[in-house]
Write a protein that holds these residues in place. Sequence first.
Motif, PDB file in Angstrom:
ATOM      1  N   UNK A   1     -46.671 -12.687  41.405  1.00 48.36           N
ATOM      2  CA  UNK A   1     -46.824 -13.604  42.517  1.00 48.36           C
ATOM      3  C   UNK A   1     -45.975 -14.834  42.245  1.00 48.36           C
ATOM      4  N   UNK A   2     -45.411 -15.392  43.294  1.00 48.96           N
ATOM      5  CA  UNK A   2     -44.594 -16.597  43.161  1.00 48.96           C
ATOM      6  C   UNK A   2     -45.438 -17.775  42.737  1.00 48.96           C
ATOM      7  N   UNK A   3     -44.745 -18.773  42.189  1.00 53.24           N
ATOM      8  CA  UNK A   3     -45.433 -19.991  41.775  1.00 53.24           C
ATOM      9  C   UNK A   3     -45.121 -21.080  42.787  1.00 53.24           C
ATOM     10  N   UNK A   4     -46.074 -22.013  43.023  1.00 52.28           N
ATOM     11  CA  UNK A   4     -45.796 -23.092  43.965  1.00 52.28           C
ATOM     12  C   UNK A   4     -44.695 -24.001  43.438  1.00 52.28           C
ATOM     13  N   UNK A   5     -43.977 -24.618  44.358  1.00 51.24           N
ATOM     14  CA  UNK A   5     -42.904 -25.527  43.977  1.00 51.24           C
ATOM     15  C   UNK A   5     -43.512 -26.845  43.524  1.00 51.24           C
ATOM     16  N   UNK A   6     -43.228 -27.281  42.303  1.00 47.89           N
ATOM     17  CA  UNK A   6     -43.804 -28.552  41.856  1.00 47.89           C
ATOM     18  C   UNK A   6     -43.079 -29.735  42.498  1.00 47.89           C
ATOM     19  N   UNK A   7     -43.835 -30.803  42.728  1.00 50.96           N
ATOM     20  CA  UNK A   7     -43.229 -32.036  43.230  1.00 50.96           C
ATOM     21  C   UNK A   7     -42.379 -32.611  42.112  1.00 50.96           C
ATOM     22  N   UNK A   8     -41.214 -33.185  42.427  1.00 50.22           N
ATOM     23  CA  UNK A   8     -40.408 -33.812  41.370  1.00 50.22           C
ATOM     24  C   UNK A   8     -41.269 -34.804  40.585  1.00 50.22           C
ATOM     25  N   UNK A   9     -41.068 -34.834  39.272  1.00 46.54           N
ATOM     26  CA  UNK A   9     -41.938 -35.628  38.408  1.00 46.54           C
ATOM     27  C   UNK A   9     -41.914 -37.106  38.741  1.00 46.54           C
ATOM     28  N   UNK A  10     -40.766 -37.628  39.106  1.00 48.73           N
ATOM     29  CA  UNK A  10     -40.672 -39.048  39.385  1.00 48.73           C
ATOM     30  C   UNK A  10     -39.959 -39.261  40.713  1.00 48.73           C
ATOM     31  N   UNK A  11     -40.745 -39.627  41.717  1.00 45.93           N
ATOM     32  CA  UNK A  11     -40.140 -39.922  43.019  1.00 45.93           C
ATOM     33  C   UNK A  11     -39.693 -41.374  43.019  1.00 45.93           C
ATOM     34  N   UNK A  12     -38.412 -41.576  43.216  1.00 47.28           N
ATOM     35  CA  UNK A  12     -37.833 -42.916  43.246  1.00 47.28           C
ATOM     36  C   UNK A  12     -36.926 -43.019  44.462  1.00 47.28           C
ATOM     37  N   UNK A  13     -36.603 -44.247  44.887  1.00 52.16           N
ATOM     38  CA  UNK A  13     -35.645 -44.382  45.985  1.00 52.16           C
ATOM     39  C   UNK A  13     -34.304 -43.711  45.671  1.00 52.16           C
ATOM     40  N   UNK A  14     -33.889 -43.719  44.408  1.00 49.78           N
ATOM     41  CA  UNK A  14     -32.618 -43.082  44.047  1.00 49.78           C
ATOM     42  C   UNK A  14     -32.672 -41.583  44.326  1.00 49.78           C
ATOM     43  N   UNK A  15     -33.822 -40.960  44.089  1.00 47.80           N
ATOM     44  CA  UNK A  15     -33.975 -39.533  44.404  1.00 47.80           C
ATOM     45  C   UNK A  15     -33.740 -39.306  45.895  1.00 47.80           C
ATOM     46  N   UNK A  16     -34.328 -40.159  46.736  1.00 41.42           N
ATOM     47  CA  UNK A  16     -34.198 -40.005  48.186  1.00 41.42           C
ATOM     48  C   UNK A  16     -32.769 -40.266  48.658  1.00 41.42           C
ATOM     49  N   UNK A  17     -32.135 -41.310  48.111  1.00 40.82           N
ATOM     50  CA  UNK A  17     -30.790 -41.655  48.563  1.00 40.82           C
ATOM     51  C   UNK A  17     -29.740 -40.671  48.057  1.00 40.82           C
ATOM     52  N   UNK A  18     -30.070 -39.886  47.039  1.00 40.26           N
ATOM     53  CA  UNK A  18     -29.179 -38.812  46.604  1.00 40.26           C
ATOM     54  C   UNK A  18     -29.494 -37.606  47.498  1.00 40.26           C
ATOM     55  N   UNK A  19     -28.909 -37.596  48.689  1.00 42.18           N
ATOM     56  CA  UNK A  19     -29.291 -36.612  49.700  1.00 42.18           C
ATOM     57  C   UNK A  19     -28.998 -35.178  49.271  1.00 42.18           C
TER      58      UNK A  19
END
Length: 199
Positions: free
Chosen positions: A1-19
């Motif tokens: 069975x597949x595994x759920x996708x984990x949320x990135x460990x550290x959500x930062x504005x840089x993560x979001x702006x790196x589209x």
Amino acid sequence: MSKPTPTPTELTPQFCFNTRVLRDFLRLSRASIDDSISTNLNALITPSTTSPFDPSSTSIRNPSLPSSLTRQPIPKDTSKTFLESVLFPSWNSRSNVISYCTSVATSPDPDDPDLIERESMNRKEADRIVDERLDPYSGRFFPREARTEQLAALLRNENAVESIVRTRTWGIVADRCDGVNSTWEDAFDKWRESKRRSL
């Protein structure tokens, strides 16, 4: 069975702006669970051990399928386990990322690297004299979008894609699984509420 996708460990504005990274995360999460939902659901059905493979079945071209090989509904308990341990956590992970990045896109951006250049271009445009009789194209000015505006546009697209993907996935789940009779929104909200209560 597949595994759920984990949320990135550290959500930062840089993560979001790196589209590119943001889109890759969403794309890979969808590919591993939603795009392969039929395969994931097929893996939930244990092959029957009562009727072993019959080699003579390959000697006839296009034989009709025996009733034991037709698509079986997935039992309610198995479906519930899959939904609560794989599908909904993946959806939740993507929802958390999209929601966090939406808050980043709607917040002021003091670290915008193009802010000074954009303001300078806007001032130059305001001071420019335009005579459209001499040059009809001289009045055109296309201001550069701030990176928060670009991110907001990307997230609007991703929200629309997410809704389409979930609707398609849920249609397949409802078709294959016993006991699934609500909409994906209701089922997902109910699961999230139960997770909140258990914390």
